[in-house]
Scaffold this active site. Sequence first.
Site, PDB file in Angstrom:
ATOM      1  N   GLU A  23       3.757  -5.330   7.608  1.00  0.00           N
ATOM      2  CA  GLU A  23       2.831  -4.339   8.176  1.00  0.00           C
ATOM      3  C   GLU A  23       3.035  -4.111   9.663  1.00  0.00           C
ATOM      4  O   GLU A  23       2.834  -3.005  10.165  1.00  0.00           O
ATOM      5  CB  GLU A  23       1.383  -4.760   7.917  1.00  0.00           C
ATOM      6  CG  GLU A  23       0.915  -4.576   6.484  1.00  0.00           C
ATOM      7  CD  GLU A  23       1.205  -5.760   5.591  1.00  0.00           C
ATOM      8  OE1 GLU A  23       2.072  -6.585   5.952  1.00  0.00           O
ATOM      9  OE2 GLU A  23       0.580  -5.867   4.531  1.00  0.00           O
TER      10      GLU A  23
ATOM     11  N   GLY B 224       0.667  -5.235   1.014  1.00  0.00           N
ATOM     12  CA  GLY B 224      -0.437  -5.362   0.073  1.00  0.00           C
ATOM     13  C   GLY B 224       0.023  -5.976  -1.246  1.00  0.00           C
ATOM     14  O   GLY B 224      -0.774  -6.613  -1.944  1.00  0.00           O
TER      15      GLY B 224
ATOM     16  N   ALA C  22       0.852  -1.196   0.000  1.00  0.00           N
ATOM     17  CA  ALA C  22       0.000   0.000   0.000  1.00  0.00           C
ATOM     18  C   ALA C  22       0.885   1.242   0.000  1.00  0.00           C
ATOM     19  O   ALA C  22       2.038   1.186   0.419  1.00  0.00           O
ATOM     20  CB  ALA C  22      -0.870  -0.014   1.240  1.00  0.00           C
TER      21      ALA C  22
ATOM     22  N   GLU D 176      -0.056  -9.573  -0.616  1.00  0.00           N
ATOM     23  CA  GLU D 176      -1.469  -9.979  -0.458  1.00  0.00           C
ATOM     24  C   GLU D 176      -2.150 -10.072  -1.827  1.00  0.00           C
ATOM     25  O   GLU D 176      -2.968 -10.955  -2.073  1.00  0.00           O
ATOM     26  CB  GLU D 176      -2.195  -8.981   0.450  1.00  0.00           C
ATOM     27  CG  GLU D 176      -1.697  -9.071   1.888  1.00  0.00           C
ATOM     28  CD  GLU D 176      -2.305  -8.008   2.780  1.00  0.00           C
ATOM     29  OE1 GLU D 176      -1.996  -6.818   2.567  1.00  0.00           O
ATOM     30  OE2 GLU D 176      -3.089  -8.354   3.673  1.00  0.00           O
TER      31      GLU D 176
HETATM   32  C1  LIG Z   1      10.315  -1.471  -0.912  1.00  0.00           C
HETATM   33  C2  LIG Z   1      11.595  -1.316  -0.142  1.00  0.00           C
HETATM   34  C3  LIG Z   1      12.141  -2.675   0.266  1.00  0.00           C
HETATM   35  C4  LIG Z   1      12.631  -0.608  -1.048  1.00  0.00           C
HETATM   36  O1  LIG Z   1      13.818  -0.365  -0.312  1.00  0.00           O
HETATM   37  P1  LIG Z   1      14.974   0.563  -0.919  1.00  0.00           P
HETATM   38  O2  LIG Z   1      15.285   0.127  -2.293  1.00  0.00           O
HETATM   39  O3  LIG Z   1      16.067   0.575   0.088  1.00  0.00           O
HETATM   40  O4  LIG Z   1      14.349   2.008  -1.082  1.00  0.00           O
HETATM   41  P2  LIG Z   1      13.751   2.989   0.017  1.00  0.00           P
HETATM   42  O5  LIG Z   1      14.677   4.130   0.179  1.00  0.00           O
HETATM   43  O6  LIG Z   1      13.330   2.259   1.223  1.00  0.00           O
HETATM   44  O7  LIG Z   1      12.420   3.463  -0.706  1.00  0.00           O
HETATM   45  C5  LIG Z   1      12.459   4.226  -1.899  1.00  0.00           C
HETATM   46  C6  LIG Z   1      11.381   5.245  -1.847  1.00  0.00           C
HETATM   47  O8  LIG Z   1      10.117   4.586  -1.876  1.00  0.00           O
HETATM   48  C7  LIG Z   1       9.317   5.019  -0.786  1.00  0.00           C
HETATM   49  N1  LIG Z   1       8.460   3.876  -0.397  1.00  0.00           N
HETATM   50  C8  LIG Z   1       8.855   2.629  -0.202  1.00  0.00           C
HETATM   51  N2  LIG Z   1       7.810   1.841   0.092  1.00  0.00           N
HETATM   52  C9  LIG Z   1       6.731   2.636   0.053  1.00  0.00           C
HETATM   53  C10 LIG Z   1       5.344   2.422   0.260  1.00  0.00           C
HETATM   54  N3  LIG Z   1       4.863   1.196   0.541  1.00  0.00           N
HETATM   55  N4  LIG Z   1       4.530   3.469   0.171  1.00  0.00           N
HETATM   56  C11 LIG Z   1       4.998   4.695  -0.127  1.00  0.00           C
HETATM   57  N5  LIG Z   1       6.304   4.973  -0.344  1.00  0.00           N
HETATM   58  C12 LIG Z   1       7.145   3.953  -0.246  1.00  0.00           C
HETATM   59  C13 LIG Z   1      10.312   5.400   0.277  1.00  0.00           C
HETATM   60  O9  LIG Z   1       9.726   6.271   1.205  1.00  0.00           O
HETATM   61  C14 LIG Z   1      11.371   6.058  -0.569  1.00  0.00           C
HETATM   62  O10 LIG Z   1      10.888   7.340  -0.890  1.00  0.00           O
HETATM   63  P3  LIG Z   1      11.858   8.576  -0.989  1.00  0.00           P
HETATM   64  O11 LIG Z   1      12.623   8.575   0.293  1.00  0.00           O
HETATM   65  O12 LIG Z   1      10.979   9.737  -1.160  1.00  0.00           O
HETATM   66  O13 LIG Z   1      12.751   8.282  -2.155  1.00  0.00           O
HETATM   67  C15 LIG Z   1      11.386  -0.450   1.122  1.00  0.00           C
HETATM   68  O14 LIG Z   1      11.104   0.860   0.749  1.00  0.00           O
HETATM   69  C16 LIG Z   1      10.298  -0.929   2.009  1.00  0.00           C
HETATM   70  O15 LIG Z   1      10.509  -1.821   2.809  1.00  0.00           O
HETATM   71  N6  LIG Z   1       9.124  -0.321   1.886  1.00  0.00           N
HETATM   72  C17 LIG Z   1       8.015  -0.566   2.780  1.00  0.00           C
HETATM   73  C18 LIG Z   1       7.278  -1.802   2.385  1.00  0.00           C
HETATM   74  C19 LIG Z   1       6.096  -2.001   3.294  1.00  0.00           C
HETATM   75  O16 LIG Z   1       6.168  -1.855   4.493  1.00  0.00           O
HETATM   76  N7  LIG Z   1       4.977  -2.338   2.690  1.00  0.00           N
HETATM   77  C20 LIG Z   1       3.760  -2.541   3.390  1.00  0.00           C
HETATM   78  C21 LIG Z   1       2.923  -1.320   3.291  1.00  0.00           C
HETATM   79  S1  LIG Z   1       1.453  -1.442   4.262  1.00  0.00           S
HETATM   80  C22 LIG Z   1       0.490  -2.426   3.328  1.00  0.00           C
HETATM   81  O17 LIG Z   1       0.835  -2.808   2.266  1.00  0.00           O
HETATM   82  C23 LIG Z   1      -0.805  -2.743   3.987  1.00  0.00           C
HETATM   83  C24 LIG Z   1      -1.892  -3.006   3.062  1.00  0.00           C
HETATM   84  O18 LIG Z   1      -1.814  -3.134   1.890  1.00  0.00           O
HETATM   85  C25 LIG Z   1      -3.154  -3.131   3.654  1.00  0.00           C
HETATM   86  C26 LIG Z   1      -4.082  -2.308   2.879  1.00  0.00           C
HETATM   87  C27 LIG Z   1      -5.374  -2.458   3.445  1.00  0.00           C
HETATM   88  C28 LIG Z   1      -5.786  -1.142   3.875  1.00  0.00           C
HETATM   89  C29 LIG Z   1      -7.122  -1.347   4.464  1.00  0.00           C
HETATM   90  C30 LIG Z   1      -7.330  -0.264   5.410  1.00  0.00           C
HETATM   91  C31 LIG Z   1      -8.545  -0.633   6.171  1.00  0.00           C
HETATM   92  C32 LIG Z   1      -8.594   0.183   7.353  1.00  0.00           C
HETATM   93  C33 LIG Z   1      -9.852   0.913   7.336  1.00  0.00           C
HETATM   94  C34 LIG Z   1      -9.880   1.759   8.491  1.00  0.00           C
HETATM   95  C35 LIG Z   1     -10.352   3.089   8.134  1.00  0.00           C
HETATM   96  C36 LIG Z   1     -10.375   3.798   9.404  1.00  0.00           C
HETATM   97  C37 LIG Z   1     -10.675   5.208   9.232  1.00  0.00           C
HETATM   98  O19 LIG Z   1     -10.289   5.873   8.263  1.00  0.00           O
HETATM   99  O20 LIG Z   1     -11.293   5.674  10.191  1.00  0.00           O
END
Ligand SMILES: CC(C)(COP(=O)(O)OP(=O)(O)OC[C@H]1O[C@@H](n2cnc3c(N)ncnc32)[C@H](O)[C@@H]1OP(=O)(O)O)[C@@H](O)C(=O)NCCC(=O)NCCSC(=O)CC(=O)CCCCCCCCCCCCC(=O)O
Length: 732
Positions: A135, A112, A73, A115
């Site tokens: 997450e 995500g 996400a 997933e």
């Molecule tokens: C991917 C990586 C391994 C890459 O690493 P690396 O190459 O070292 O580069 P980085 O410097 O880390 O990153 C480069 C650049 O990208 C940006 N970035 C990386 N990942 C993300 C991302 N996921 N989103 C946005 N930006 C990202 C990073 O900031 C850098 O940016 P810059 O500094 O500006 O250049 C590494 O980056 C990494 O590990 N990333 C994180 C991966 C991660 O954690 N992913 C999981 C994300 S959470 C997720 O996926 C959850 C879901 O999908 C669930 C969705 C369901 C949602 C449902 C919500 C329901 C809730 C309802 C409630 C509502 C309540 C209410 O509103 O009241």
Amino acid sequence: MSEVRSPVESDIMAHYSRAAGHIGLIRLANPPVNALSSAVRHDLCRALERASADTGAKAIVLCGENGLFCGGADILEFSKKTGGPALVPLINAIEAGEKPVVAAIEGVALGGGLEMALGCHYRIAHCQARLGLPEVMLGLLPGAGGTQRLPRLIGFPAALELITTGRHVSAEEALTLGLVDQVTDGDVQEAAVKFAQRVADEPLASRRLSTWKPPCPADLDTLLQGALGRLQSRARGALAPVACVHALQAATLPFAQGIEKEQELMATLFSSPQARAMQYCFFSQRIVGKWSLAGRANWKNTPVRTVHRAAVVGLGTMGRGITVTLVRAGIPTVAMEMDRGQLQAAQQAVTAMLEREATKQKRSLDSYLQLVQFTLERRHLQDVDLVIEAVYEDLALKKRLFSELCAVCRPDAILCTNTSGLDVDVIAGTTRRPEVVVGMHFFAPAHVMKLLEVVRGPRSSPVAVATVVHLGKLLGKVSVVVGNSPGFVGNRLLKPYMEQANFLLEEGATPEQVDGTLEEFGFAMGIFRMSDLSGLDVGWRVRRESGLTGPAVRPEESPRHRLGCRYCPLADLLCERGRLGQKTGQGWYLYEGPEGRKALPDPWLHGFLDEYRRQHALKPRRIDQQEVLERCLYALANEGFRVLEEGVAAGPEDIDTIYVLGYGWPAHMGGPMYHVATVGLSAVLTRLEHFHRAHPDVPQLQPSALLRHLVAQGSPPISKWRELVRVQRSQL
Ligand SMILES: CC(C)(COP(=O)(O)OP(=O)(O)OC[C@H]1O[C@@H](n2cnc3c(N)ncnc32)[C@H](O)[C@@H]1OP(=O)(O)O)[C@@H](O)C(=O)NCCC(=O)NCCSC(=O)CC(=O)CCCCCCCCCCCCC(=O)O
Ligand SMILES: NC(=O)C1=CN([C@@H]2O[C@H](COP(=O)(O)OP(=O)(O)OC[C@H]3O[C@@H](n4cnc5c(N)ncnc54)[C@H](O)[C@@H]3O)[C@@H](O)[C@H]2O)C=CC1
């Protein structure tokens, strides 16, 4: 509700096209990590509609652009109100489709992203790919069906471990777990297209994970209860790991009910302050990578030198861990000692650590050992690109050594010191090339801890700094560039924190009470347990060298005052009695035997504190938890403001990253600067003023000018502080 988007092709974030042999291809295109932003989800819906309507396509391959499948996400959108189709129904739609969908995973499939791949009917990974549900590191759980589909696919024990740790797995491990169907070392999209051609006519019903019955082991309840117990004690108040177990528990229910429970738990986490704090930590760790120095040099415009060969000098506690870290990263390393006995002991210890690493990585020990050369001879340093000195914390010794290094090493070799707080510029001054000298402050154990303080001396060159930061990244560390102030950032802030804890003992608290409060707040270890672990003699030596204790103190000085300020001699008194912490079996606590690790309350210490208070006419009082937290943590953060004022750190994110990664500050509380921002700067200022009035001889409690300035500015959000504190005389 989906938003209205421009139809310009280059803006489309999920392209549909046709690959060879009647295969439809959907490609995510949202650099840098193809995060599933609302726009991506919108375009993905459209692309899926096109693919299923395309009568010429019998199966679909889902892949990502730029060598990366999907980073999950879009975390940036978590704090905004965005539209776009929700991910759960989108993934359900992929799974329910009539055409087989094959996920072609390269780079990463995280959160995500994984997933979504679990919603596909097949998964093919490139051998270098990493997969995971991280997450929990963001204060969340895999809330797009991950907690329900993963245990169905790989079983509860493995799913529990992956989801509660957030660990990434390699493609090879993913294959062993059954998380992917095939691994390729070739072009993953080509492999996925061929695979899709093969399975295009296969029945799909059995490929839909939501229809699978989860493989429930007989001891599932014991497994989950055991995990809950362990996490509750280890997570120290973090909500996400516990919620992950509850969500997994729901995977025993029919899929729709399990998803409902997952969503309910996710909704609670999603809006929690802990999730906000952990997401702040995630972005802080990226912000600190974008360093800039007082001139124009910065992370983007400064060249780095490649470190083909490195050296570590001094193979004690730190040198051994640093050697392992370099070798593990594939860097040939000269490991040098002056003492033959120490060299042999180090060789054994390093070999044992590398053996564990080799087993973990399924590599041969020899492939590591051939990279390291143990030696007593300085001449072996003559062709290395970078040296890391880790000899005793003794300025005279380090000065001598650096002048020798300057004579023996190549003129362009970068010379780093692992000092915990000595003046890097004074050390540099003994060389003819102060520009190549940089502080490279690792944290113990060096092969485990992710933090690296990169200390820029006033004469360190940008190239030397850039090279060290880059090397840090290769070693798997998060580098934070800091200025050359005594104790740099981490240890400098530790001083007022420790002092407050000591003063609280004088006033009536016990080490158990202070530590208990800090551990309940979320610290991995209270300050007294931490001091016992590091050894009380470390601080004692520093205090003696700076004239705060020992023979340099004038006899007429009161034991509880130094240089006009309040001073607590309790730690010195323990050291004088040989109580140096864990290593001597006694310190602030009692340990069973010299190898004992468990800190036990020590009746002797309590009696000693009583006697000390009597001697100094200190009337003990009841101290509550709030006072412990406020005095210790606000004093620490107040010093953080001073560090910002002086330009020793570039922003609050730098300080918070240092504390979370290096000092056991709980990530779900963001870090010391984030904490005071959350409490409210004005409230913190009021409390510091109150404490300073009560203790006017404790300068650390006097609110810093920057704190006052920020309050006067209306307490801007922490994201604005970096700009506001940009100082004229940055030490970076
Ligand atoms: C991917 C990586 C391994 C890459 O690493 P690396 O190459 O070292 O580069 P980085 O410097 O880390 O990153 C480069 C650049 O990208 C940006 N970035 C990386 N990942 C993300 C991302 N996921 N989103 C946005 N930006 C990202 C990073 O900031 C850098 O940016 P810059 O500094 O500006 O250049 C590494 O980056 C990494 O590990 N990333 C994180 C991966 C991660 O954690 N992913 C999981 C994300 S959470 C997720 O996926 C959850 C879901 O999908 C669930 C969705 C369901 C949602 C449902 C919500 C329901 C809730 C309802 C409630 C509502 C309540 C209410 O509103 O009241
Ligand atoms: N121990 C810790 O937790 C941390 C220590 N540091 C710093 O790292 C440095 C090393 O600390 P430790 O590893 O704890 O020390 P240590 O006492 O465990 O080891 C120092 C080693 O240096 C060797 N040595 C001394 N002079 C030498 C010389 N001229 N040439 C080659 N080898 C020499 C000694 O024989 C000894 O093996 C210190 O500056 C310390 O402040 C930094 C972070 C954490």
